[in-house]
Design an enzyme around this catalytic site. Structure first.
Site, PDB file in Angstrom:
ATOM      1  N   ASP A 239       0.867  -1.175   0.000  1.00 43.28           N
ATOM      2  CA  ASP A 239       0.000   0.000   0.000  1.00 43.28           C
ATOM      3  C   ASP A 239       0.910   1.233   0.000  1.00 43.28           C
ATOM      4  O   ASP A 239       2.114   1.141   0.258  1.00 43.28           O
ATOM      5  CB  ASP A 239      -0.957  -0.005   1.196  1.00 43.28           C
ATOM      6  CG  ASP A 239      -2.244   0.777   0.886  1.00 43.28           C
ATOM      7  OD1 ASP A 239      -2.215   1.659  -0.005  1.00 43.28           O
ATOM      8  OD2 ASP A 239      -3.274   0.507   1.521  1.00 43.28           O
ATOM      9  N   GLU A 449     -17.027  10.189   5.326  1.00 47.17           N
ATOM     10  CA  GLU A 449     -16.481   8.858   5.594  1.00 47.17           C
ATOM     11  C   GLU A 449     -15.591   8.488   4.423  1.00 47.17           C
ATOM     12  O   GLU A 449     -15.955   8.665   3.268  1.00 47.17           O
ATOM     13  CB  GLU A 449     -17.580   7.803   5.830  1.00 47.17           C
ATOM     14  CG  GLU A 449     -18.502   7.562   4.659  1.00 47.17           C
ATOM     15  CD  GLU A 449     -19.474   6.400   4.903  1.00 47.17           C
ATOM     16  OE1 GLU A 449     -19.434   5.776   5.971  1.00 47.17           O
ATOM     17  OE2 GLU A 449     -20.265   6.122   3.987  1.00 47.17           O
TER      18      GLU A 449
END
Lengths: 625, 625
Positions: A239, A449
């Site tokens: 990542d 979010e």
């Protein structure tokens, strides 16, 4: 080309590279090696629900919405459409010399993490809380993306391997501790399926540690399980900036070279980030072997050969023209998916609305005319957004008058800085009072979010603190309900909320570019709802373990011991279905399903199994019906 | 009720007030005086091109676009529509107890400052550079807002009195120095017209000093000219926090009480801000007299009586229902105004486009699918925006395929943070190459030009540094033109830009909620362009005096000595008009205008006069033809 041939060519190519050249291929921005005919390539590309961040593309419903269709065949069609657009865009862009980030064919999608806790901001990117559903949809998505041609259509990526679901705020230093049972029954099955069934070309490691090891440098995850047990043959990518976390945040290493060495040692071939720029230094320090670098480079070149973007052979997809992007047909597909994704959670009979019996329709709320709430995160740019308000207005044209009020900000106290709080409440109440029915569009978007760093909101770092609406929306909901007039509540979110309901409650997720048209079709009954919840809707976080607790105990429909607000798999229809003649024979369960109602509709047939006799059963629980 | 009766009641009411109560009425958030039946009232409301900041309302083209219609009758219709919506909203909101900011009937519109320099970010709010045009449109706008009923429909406000047109960055401390000739021939005539012809109920002072005096405390402006010479009978309001500038920035006073005293001394009745909260202290210090406070309070109560919002009589407008807001008819009017506002600056014959002859239309640019570029500043919230892309797509439905590319950010180097600059250029070029014709939508929005404090942009404080497009848009324009394919350039801005043209150049201003429909109607020829430039388009700022120089020498079509890019009053049509039989008799000029072309169209007939023999003529100049 197929893997074996690609691997052979990759070995030959890498054999001609110097160590410097090999090392130059191991970060996401791989350099060109002109003398070997290797062009520059940027590995970082996104296609979570449409080609993302690369300009105009069809924007499908956010992943959690796709999951609510419970439809793996549809999922594969979506992914096939996305990869066609990706090829169309790649062909166009590379012909014009643009080979920058987001313009390539290695897609860092799908996100098959288990949506373990409703607070997680990135839960919207997943297929929900169920390992089986996640596996089925993930496999279909990867198959659709990668295609079944001679070359990979695009390369998919199963992320984030593994055991990754918040909190976002501490993801760079957090250690997710999971019991073996939860590893093997919850966190790993979807990854295993994507590797074994879909031959996913890439796997991305997570930011966090898993049982003590950083996921992007985990012997257990990357070597023992992924490579040695499952036989994964593709490449592993970190990542982004996750390897830097090894020494800066996880503190499992002291230096960047040590971090690079740890990651490549267990098979992380590609670094999203820049730590692997230290690879030559790590070699000089004796922390890394030439063989490790060679293998990583070979794996990466193998993927590029398989895509037909290295060497002279090309790909059968090279002829896809730009005309294949952003088509009317793809828009229609996005609309179909949106229609199938929305979940009708409650309905006192008000839905479907009879447009011919209405003089006026109120459309209220911060998400009513919002493009952001159609998109979710990791999105492309549509050329044809239809907001809820626009979809409803079109359906009402020549029939009912539409009144609109923004009602409130998404989360701020008021719309105007100088005004008192709730400065659109009077307007909203007036609209609700004036109209025969009000469609109240509340919820969240990716500013509330989402991912750590991408969101600056009242919640912490993209995660929610609880399952409540922001205060200003709560006030709006209360005020509109207080009018006593009919209210259909439409919630846009990528996660469970716990709200009061009006006369009906429709969970719309982030429904993509055609969300408004889809919503209108459901509200006015030209299509019956068929979506089902891919996550449990809880009554509140008080019913849940700590967000940081990665035990599955008392989480998701499989282990939750409380009473949910709406259970996993739940969703109403405008018609009735009758189930008869259920029978089980040699692994196959068959059942006759008959639509006994008045209108056409889809039905999601669900079967839940439980092995009461298993020694691993946590506790006796009834099979869900 | 009419002024004399209102004034009588106001005197009686104020006579019953204590000094404290009077003082409590002099800031924009006037307190309630329950014992006298005086409700609280917030004087700050906006209606520049539709009721603003108060929720859903019809969004008309920005003021500069209205000016481009050169149509005072239409202007009055627009303002009448706006005041109907204002009353509809006021009646609805006050019935629900919402009497907060932006919800009242005292509108701080129009802005009739002279658009002296194209760099000024707030020039978009004005009616351009010509005192005569500004006066005609301003008078019509005020008449439309205020109505001709027994009560004022709403109270209009002529702002910013006077000599106010940037720079925004230094407005709180700047001294605008203007010669008497420029005062009387340029800066003051529109204000005089609004006072004398339209009986404008309110005048707002500017932030800056004018010839040494702060505008909101100027003996020359407020007392000598406005009250004593012109006989202004309404109330004067300060710009927001402008009186604080007296001591904090202009340094013409030392304390807040001194500032309050200076402002009220010359007749500034109402303080947008809080300095007048010091009025009782100023009284105690002997800086202010009770009579001054009484007069100010009487003027304010007079306006409220005239509006019918004080006392028991009410207003004939109290029956306007909320249904009168945001109607289909008002949307149609917004569309008509938008059509008449856009100015065709160049056309090699490509326009109007023949939709039946096109297979594909490219729509490119950061403003192509932007709502912000429809709005300008000081805007309401529409329930039915149609972007350029949406308008063009609708026109092309079933005929030509539409391809879209955002092309670039409005001003940032790229769309994606991680990408190389110009990361949508390849896509834009591909679209332009692919399509039969491209509509390239460039320009600005209120994040780039606007008011000090409201904009955070690459320019300083809302003003432009020059007349160029932002660099990224310049790159986009160059790349698209380089394809050699047909390009229609559509510029959205509130001010003059100097750009290359494609095959045609249409100046769209900020065209309001129906901008996309209007644009499509003009592009595809269902309506002929008829808008005319209300400002000179210069070739660049090198041709202009310093921005801070308030001499009109070498500014605007009246005094500019250079060659303009496009002159004031300029604008092309799709048809031809023949002018014959011009004659002048006793102050009236008559002329026969005949449409000799093939399609219906409006024509703006312009007459320019010059008195060659005047001793005040700056220099011999030809009459403009």
């Amino acid at each position: 080309m197929k893997r074996e041939q690609a691997k052979k060519l990759a070995k030959e190519l890498v054999a001609k590279m110097t160590l410097d050249e090999m090392a130059s291929q191991l970060t996401y921005r791989a350099a060109a090696i002109p003398r070997l005919g290797v062009p520059a390539y940027n590995w970082w590309n996104e296609a979570l629900h449409g080609v993302a961040r690369a300009g105009t593309a069809t924007v499908f419903p956010q992943a959690i919405g796709m999951a609510a269709t419970f439809d793996d065949a549809l999922q594969q069609t979506i992914a096939d459409t996305i990869s066609t657009e990706a090829r169309a865009k790649y062909n166009m862009q590379s012909a014009l010399g643009d080979r920058d980030i987001y313009k390539g064919l290695t897609m860092w999608s799908p996100n098959i993490n288990i949506f373990r806790d409703p607070r997680w901001g990135r839960g919207q990117e997943t297929y929900g809380e169920d390992p089986y559903l996640t596996a089925r949809l993930g496999v279909a998505f990867v198959k659709g993306l990668q295609g079944d041609g001679d070359t990979l259509k695009v390369a998919a990526c199963a992320k984030h391997f593994a055991v990754h679901s918040g909190p976002e705020a501490i993801r760079h230093s957090f250690d997710a501790v999971a019991r073996p049972k939860d590893m093997w029954e919850t966190y790993l099955p979807a990854f295993e399926a994507l590797v074994k069934e879909a031959d996913v070309e890439s796997v991305m490691g997570a930011y966090n540690r898993v049982n003590g090891e950083p996921a992007c440098g985990s012997k257990v995850l990357l070597k023992d399980i992924l490579r040695d047990t499952w036989g994964f043959k593709g490449h592993i990518v970190s990542d982004c900036w996750a390897i830097r976390d090894f020494h800066e945040n996880h503190k499992v290493t002291d230096t960047a070279t040590q971090s690079a060495a740890l990651a490549i040692k267990y098979g992380c071939d590609l670094n999203c980030g820049i730590v692997y720029l230290q690879m030559l230094a790590a070699l000089q320090e004796g922390l890394v072997t030439e063989e490790q670098v060679t293998i990583a480079c070979e794996r990466l070149m193998t993927t590029r050969y398989m895509l037909g973007i290295l060497g002279d052979e090309g790909s059968e997809y090279d002829t896809i023209s730009y005309d294949a992007c952003d088509t009317d047909a793809n828009d229609a597909l996005a609309q179909t998916v949106a229609e199938k994704s929305m979940v009708l959670l409650s309905n006192d009979g008000i839905l479907p609305l009879d447009i011919d019996a209405l003089e006026s329709v109120g459309v209220i709320g911060p998400n009513a005319n919002s493009i952001a709430c159609l998109e979710g995160n990791y999105m492309g740019t549509s050329s044809r957004y239809v907001t809820y308000l626009e979809g409803i207005r079109k359906a009402c044209e020549g029939k009912a008058r539409v009144f609109y009020s923004q009602g409130s900000h998404l989360y701020k106290k008021g719309i105007s800085d100088l005004a008192l709080p709730d400065d659109r409440l009077a307007e909203a109440v007036a609209v609700a009072k004036r109209c025969d029915v009000t469609v109240l569009c509340l919820g969240l978007d990716a500013t509330l979010e989402g991912e750590e760093g991408d969101t600056g909101n009242e919640y912490s770092s993209g995660d929610k603190n609880d399952l409540a609406l922001p205060k200003c929306q709560q006030n709006l909901l209360d005020a509109v309900l207080k009018t006593g007039k009919p209210v259909v509540l439409v919630l846009s979110s990528g996660s469970a909320l716990a709200t009061k309901s009006g006369n009906a409650l429709l969970q719309a997720w982030y429904p993509g570019q055609a969300g408004g048209t889809a919503l209108a079709n459901l509200l006015f009954g030209s299509v019956s709802p068929s979506g089902r919840l891919p996550v449990t809707f809880y009554k509140g976080v008080d019913d849940l373990p700590e967000f940081t607790d990665y035990s599955m105990q008392n989480r998701t429909y499989r282990y939750f011991e409380g009473e949910p607000l709406y259970p996993f798999g739940y969703g109403l229809s405008y018609t009735k279905f009758k189930y008869t003649d259920a029978s089980y024979q040699s692994g196959a369960l068959t059942v006759t399903v008959q639509n006994t109602g008045a209108m056409d509709a889809d039905e999601v047939v669900q079967v839940y199994l439980k092995d009461f006799d298993s020694p691993f059963a946590v506790k006796p629980q009834p099979v869900r019906v």
